[in-house]
Design a protein around this motif. Structure first.
Motif, PDB file in Angstrom:
ATOM      1  N   UNK A  42      29.080  32.017  62.835  1.00  0.00           N
ATOM      2  CA  UNK A  42      28.522  33.345  62.569  1.00  0.00           C
ATOM      3  C   UNK A  42      28.943  34.307  63.685  1.00  0.00           C
ATOM      4  N   UNK A  43      28.608  35.604  63.568  1.00  0.00           N
ATOM      5  CA  UNK A  43      29.040  36.559  64.595  1.00  0.00           C
ATOM      6  C   UNK A  43      28.559  36.232  66.009  1.00  0.00           C
ATOM      7  N   UNK A  44      27.513  35.402  66.113  1.00  0.00           N
ATOM      8  CA  UNK A  44      27.042  34.982  67.442  1.00  0.00           C
ATOM      9  C   UNK A  44      27.776  33.747  67.933  1.00  0.00           C
ATOM     10  N   UNK A  45      28.773  33.308  67.160  1.00  0.00           N
ATOM     11  CA  UNK A  45      29.617  32.151  67.490  1.00  0.00           C
ATOM     12  C   UNK A  45      28.839  30.841  67.462  1.00  0.00           C
ATOM     13  N   UNK A  46      27.835  30.812  66.622  1.00  0.00           N
ATOM     14  CA  UNK A  46      27.119  29.561  66.376  1.00  0.00           C
ATOM     15  C   UNK A  46      27.681  28.937  65.109  1.00  0.00           C
ATOM     16  N   UNK A  47      27.943  27.635  65.182  1.00  0.00           N
ATOM     17  CA  UNK A  47      28.584  26.978  64.050  1.00  0.00           C
ATOM     18  C   UNK A  47      27.628  26.866  62.874  1.00  0.00           C
ATOM     19  N   UNK A  48      28.143  27.156  61.694  1.00  0.00           N
ATOM     20  CA  UNK A  48      27.354  27.103  60.479  1.00  0.00           C
ATOM     21  C   UNK A  48      27.368  25.701  59.885  1.00  0.00           C
ATOM     22  N   UNK A  49      26.297  25.320  59.174  1.00  0.00           N
ATOM     23  CA  UNK A  49      26.255  23.985  58.564  1.00  0.00           C
ATOM     24  C   UNK A  49      27.322  23.852  57.478  1.00  0.00           C
ATOM     25  N   UNK A  50      27.692  22.593  57.219  1.00  0.00           N
ATOM     26  CA  UNK A  50      28.720  22.307  56.217  1.00  0.00           C
ATOM     27  C   UNK A  50      28.139  21.454  55.105  1.00  0.00           C
TER      28      UNK A  50
END
Length: 248
Positions: free
Chosen positions: A112-120
């Motif tokens: 996301x824009x905060x550079x936190x990885x999104x779930x897959x």
């Protein structure tokens, strides 16, 4: 005189027949490819790479193959060319950008824009492959010892959190000796930065990219996923430098 540990390791493919390869997603034939790779067949090495890391995508078979790849990479009875390619494959699998879902689709790494990885989408073979490589990598590092080789830097870049102290010394030797090809020096510099836990920001990554015109162009023109953390980008760039050093 006692043989080094890498010469004493048992059969690297022990237990291979106990894995139900044909029942695993993308697993059919992997056992035969592992056997041929252990025997030094370069064609088998290439086919194994394409099977276990299909366009930067890992699968159920990839995760199950990691322990055998670790043993191949840590055993000096395996021909050197095969060992090197296997170690590069382990590093690349730890850095994989996508994983196959049960229905054969690819689920990719996104932030996301905060550079936190999104779930897959499950199952998350990306995470499982990385954990499996990190778990087995110390065996490979021990076997490599103080060898100033590109595959050592590739693996250190991929899983710096498990690299032992002597690999840091190897990276320093490569980076500052002034006797190695530039791509290997670039890879060693990336490895050092990661091994020492130094901060990685966008400016530093852009500096890394200047060592390769294609990397610089990709970095400046959206060639990497949006919002990807600079540390991840640095790892992928560092791996590329190590691969160039070994194979051009």
């Amino acid at each position: 005189m006692e043989l080094p540990p890498a010469w004493q390791r048992p059969d690297p493919l022990r237990g291979l027949e106990k894995v139900p390869w044909t029942e695993l997603s993308r697993g059919a034939g992997v056992d035969d490819l592992l056997r041929a790779t252990a025997a030094g067949d370069p064609d088998a090495c290439g086919r194994l790479e394409r099977r276990l890391l299909d366009e930067d995508t890992v699968s159920e078979a990839s995760v199950h193959a990691v322990p055998f790849l670790v043993e191949l990479g840590a055993n000096y009875k395996v021909p050197g060319a095969s060992r090197d390619r296997v170690i590069f494959l382990l590093a690349a699998m730890a850095l994989a950008g996508a994983g196959f879902t049960d229905d054969g689709r690819r689920t990719r790494r996104h932030w996301n824009p905060l550079r936190r990885e999104l779930p897959r989408f499950a199952p998350d073979w990306i995470t499982q492959a990385r954990y499996a490589v990190a778990k087995g990598a110390p065996k490979v590092f021990d076997a490599l010892g103080g060898a100033e080789v590109a595959c050592s830097m590739a693996l250190a870049i991929a899983v710096p959190e498990v690299a032992p102290k002597h690999i840091l010394d190897v990276a320093q030797g490569i980076a500052f000796a002034g006797a190695h090809p530039q791509p290997l020096v670039e890879a060693a510099c990336v490895a050092l930065h990661l091994l020492l836990g130094e901060g990685v920001d966008d400016g530093w990554v852009r500096t890394i990219a200047q060592g390769d015109p294609e990397l610089a162009h990709a970095y400046d023109n959206g060639g990497y996923p949006a919002h990807q953390p600079p540390a991840v980008t640095a790892q992928r760039m560092g791996y590329r430098f190590a691969f160039q050093a070994a194979y051009g």
